[in-house]
Design a protein around this motif. Structure first.
Motif, PDB file in Angstrom:
ATOM      1  N   MET A   1      21.325   3.414 -43.155  1.00 43.22           N
ATOM      2  CA  MET A   1      21.074   2.176 -42.362  1.00 43.22           C
ATOM      3  C   MET A   1      19.637   2.218 -41.634  1.00 43.22           C
ATOM      4  N   SER A   2      19.071   1.307 -41.403  1.00 39.21           N
ATOM      5  CA  SER A   2      17.685   1.106 -40.951  1.00 39.21           C
ATOM      6  C   SER A   2      17.646   1.058 -39.567  1.00 39.21           C
ATOM      7  N   ILE A   3      16.540   1.482 -38.895  1.00 40.77           N
ATOM      8  CA  ILE A   3      16.529   1.438 -37.386  1.00 40.77           C
ATOM      9  C   ILE A   3      15.123   0.966 -37.127  1.00 40.77           C
ATOM     10  N   ILE A   4      14.907   0.333 -36.115  1.00 46.25           N
ATOM     11  CA  ILE A   4      13.561   0.264 -35.593  1.00 46.25           C
ATOM     12  C   ILE A   4      13.503   0.950 -34.114  1.00 46.25           C
ATOM     13  N   SER A   5      12.314   1.063 -33.797  1.00 44.97           N
ATOM     14  CA  SER A   5      11.976   1.588 -32.352  1.00 44.97           C
ATOM     15  C   SER A   5      11.840   0.482 -31.479  1.00 44.97           C
ATOM     16  N   VAL A   6      12.347   0.372 -30.344  1.00 44.81           N
ATOM     17  CA  VAL A   6      12.204  -0.574 -29.247  1.00 44.81           C
ATOM     18  C   VAL A   6      12.303  -0.034 -28.045  1.00 44.81           C
TER      19      VAL A   6
ATOM     20  N   LYS B   1      13.491  -0.670 -23.617  1.00 44.51           N
ATOM     21  CA  LYS B   1      14.503  -1.415 -22.864  1.00 44.51           C
ATOM     22  C   LYS B   1      13.860  -2.116 -21.872  1.00 44.51           C
ATOM     23  N   ASP B   2      12.498  -2.132 -21.681  1.00 45.22           N
ATOM     24  CA  ASP B   2      11.614  -3.002 -20.636  1.00 45.22           C
ATOM     25  C   ASP B   2      10.449  -3.063 -21.445  1.00 45.22           C
ATOM     26  N   PRO B   3       9.911  -4.308 -20.948  1.00 52.17           N
ATOM     27  CA  PRO B   3       8.448  -4.814 -21.714  1.00 52.17           C
ATOM     28  C   PRO B   3       7.079  -3.836 -21.514  1.00 52.17           C
ATOM     29  N   LYS B   4       7.170  -2.959 -20.674  1.00 54.57           N
ATOM     30  CA  LYS B   4       6.012  -2.005 -20.311  1.00 54.57           C
ATOM     31  C   LYS B   4       6.265  -0.870 -21.131  1.00 54.57           C
ATOM     32  N   GLY B   5       7.571  -0.338 -21.556  1.00 55.15           N
ATOM     33  CA  GLY B   5       7.793   0.839 -22.320  1.00 55.15           C
ATOM     34  C   GLY B   5       7.865   2.123 -21.546  1.00 55.15           C
ATOM     35  N   ILE B   6       8.275   1.924 -20.087  1.00 53.29           N
ATOM     36  CA  ILE B   6       8.397   2.810 -19.073  1.00 53.29           C
ATOM     37  C   ILE B   6       9.488   3.732 -19.489  1.00 53.29           C
ATOM     38  N   THR B   7      10.810   3.135 -19.933  1.00 56.11           N
ATOM     39  CA  THR B   7      11.900   3.742 -20.298  1.00 56.11           C
ATOM     40  C   THR B   7      11.893   4.680 -21.616  1.00 56.11           C
ATOM     41  N   GLY B   8      10.830   4.351 -22.284  1.00 57.75           N
ATOM     42  CA  GLY B   8      10.544   5.000 -23.626  1.00 57.75           C
ATOM     43  C   GLY B   8      11.070   4.322 -24.709  1.00 57.75           C
ATOM     44  N   LEU B   9      10.966   5.324 -25.790  1.00 59.28           N
ATOM     45  CA  LEU B   9      11.511   4.578 -27.357  1.00 59.28           C
ATOM     46  C   LEU B   9      13.043   4.847 -27.314  1.00 59.28           C
TER      47      LEU B   9
ATOM     48  N   ILE C   1      23.775  -8.427 -29.517  1.00 58.90           N
ATOM     49  CA  ILE C   1      25.181  -8.674 -28.637  1.00 58.90           C
ATOM     50  C   ILE C   1      25.159  -7.740 -27.512  1.00 58.90           C
ATOM     51  N   GLU C   2      24.293  -6.566 -27.633  1.00 56.35           N
ATOM     52  CA  GLU C   2      24.240  -5.527 -26.480  1.00 56.35           C
ATOM     53  C   GLU C   2      23.229  -5.797 -25.276  1.00 56.35           C
ATOM     54  N   GLY C   3      22.160  -6.518 -25.638  1.00 53.06           N
ATOM     55  CA  GLY C   3      21.194  -6.757 -24.818  1.00 53.06           C
ATOM     56  C   GLY C   3      19.976  -7.272 -25.487  1.00 53.06           C
ATOM     57  N   VAL C   4      18.771  -6.966 -24.574  1.00 52.88           N
ATOM     58  CA  VAL C   4      17.510  -7.590 -25.064  1.00 52.88           C
ATOM     59  C   VAL C   4      16.731  -6.299 -25.022  1.00 52.88           C
ATOM     60  N   TYR C   5      16.093  -5.971 -26.193  1.00 50.06           N
ATOM     61  CA  TYR C   5      15.125  -5.095 -26.313  1.00 50.06           C
ATOM     62  C   TYR C   5      13.572  -5.528 -26.433  1.00 50.06           C
ATOM     63  N   TYR C   6      12.585  -4.637 -26.388  1.00 50.56           N
ATOM     64  CA  TYR C   6      11.226  -5.136 -26.538  1.00 50.56           C
ATOM     65  C   TYR C   6      10.539  -4.256 -27.630  1.00 50.56           C
TER      66      TYR C   6
END
Length: 131
Positions: A1-6, A8-16, A41-46
């Protein structure tokens, strides 16, 4: 299964964080923050990049994404219903109970129809009354 790095906040403060690609319903470019919003479905990522980059990368990886409108990519495999009258793709409710949907341009609608015909995806087409 493929994944991407995202993030949880627009500035990246919470990490990848790792996000499985099949969970992505649609991706849209948000000009105000210059980020790609990744909707599941779980939410919005950046994440960062361009929609053109993500479209070619996801297609090359075997995923069924199309450009719905100028600033939105949709995952055709996750659509459960399409409104033929108003060109809207529906993905179901998110965890907050809000219906996830994307509007399609005329070209985007044709691309979705073409991709649906090429796959075994079962999508319900509805036609709402025009008032």
């Amino acid at each position: 299964m493929s994944i991407i790095s995202v993030n949880k906040d627009p500035k990246g403060i919470t990490g990848l964080f790792s996000l499985e690609i099949p969970k992505i319903n649609y991706m849209e470019f948000e000009r105000d923050i210059y980020r790609i919003l990744v909707h599941t479905i779980e939410g919005v990522y950046y994440t960062v990049g361009t929609l053109k980059y993500w479209l070619s990368t996801l297609e090359a990886s075997g995923y069924n994404f199309v450009l719905a409108v100028r600033n939105t990519l949709i995952h055709v495999s996750n659509i459960f219903q399409v409104d033929k009258s108003f060109h809207v793709a529906y993905f179901g409710e998110n965890l907050s109970g809000v219906e996830q949907k994307c509007f399609l341009s005329e070209k985007g609608y044709k691309e979705v129809r073409k991709n649906i015909n090429l796959t075994t995806t079962k999508i319900n087409f509805i036609e709402l009354p025009l008032w």
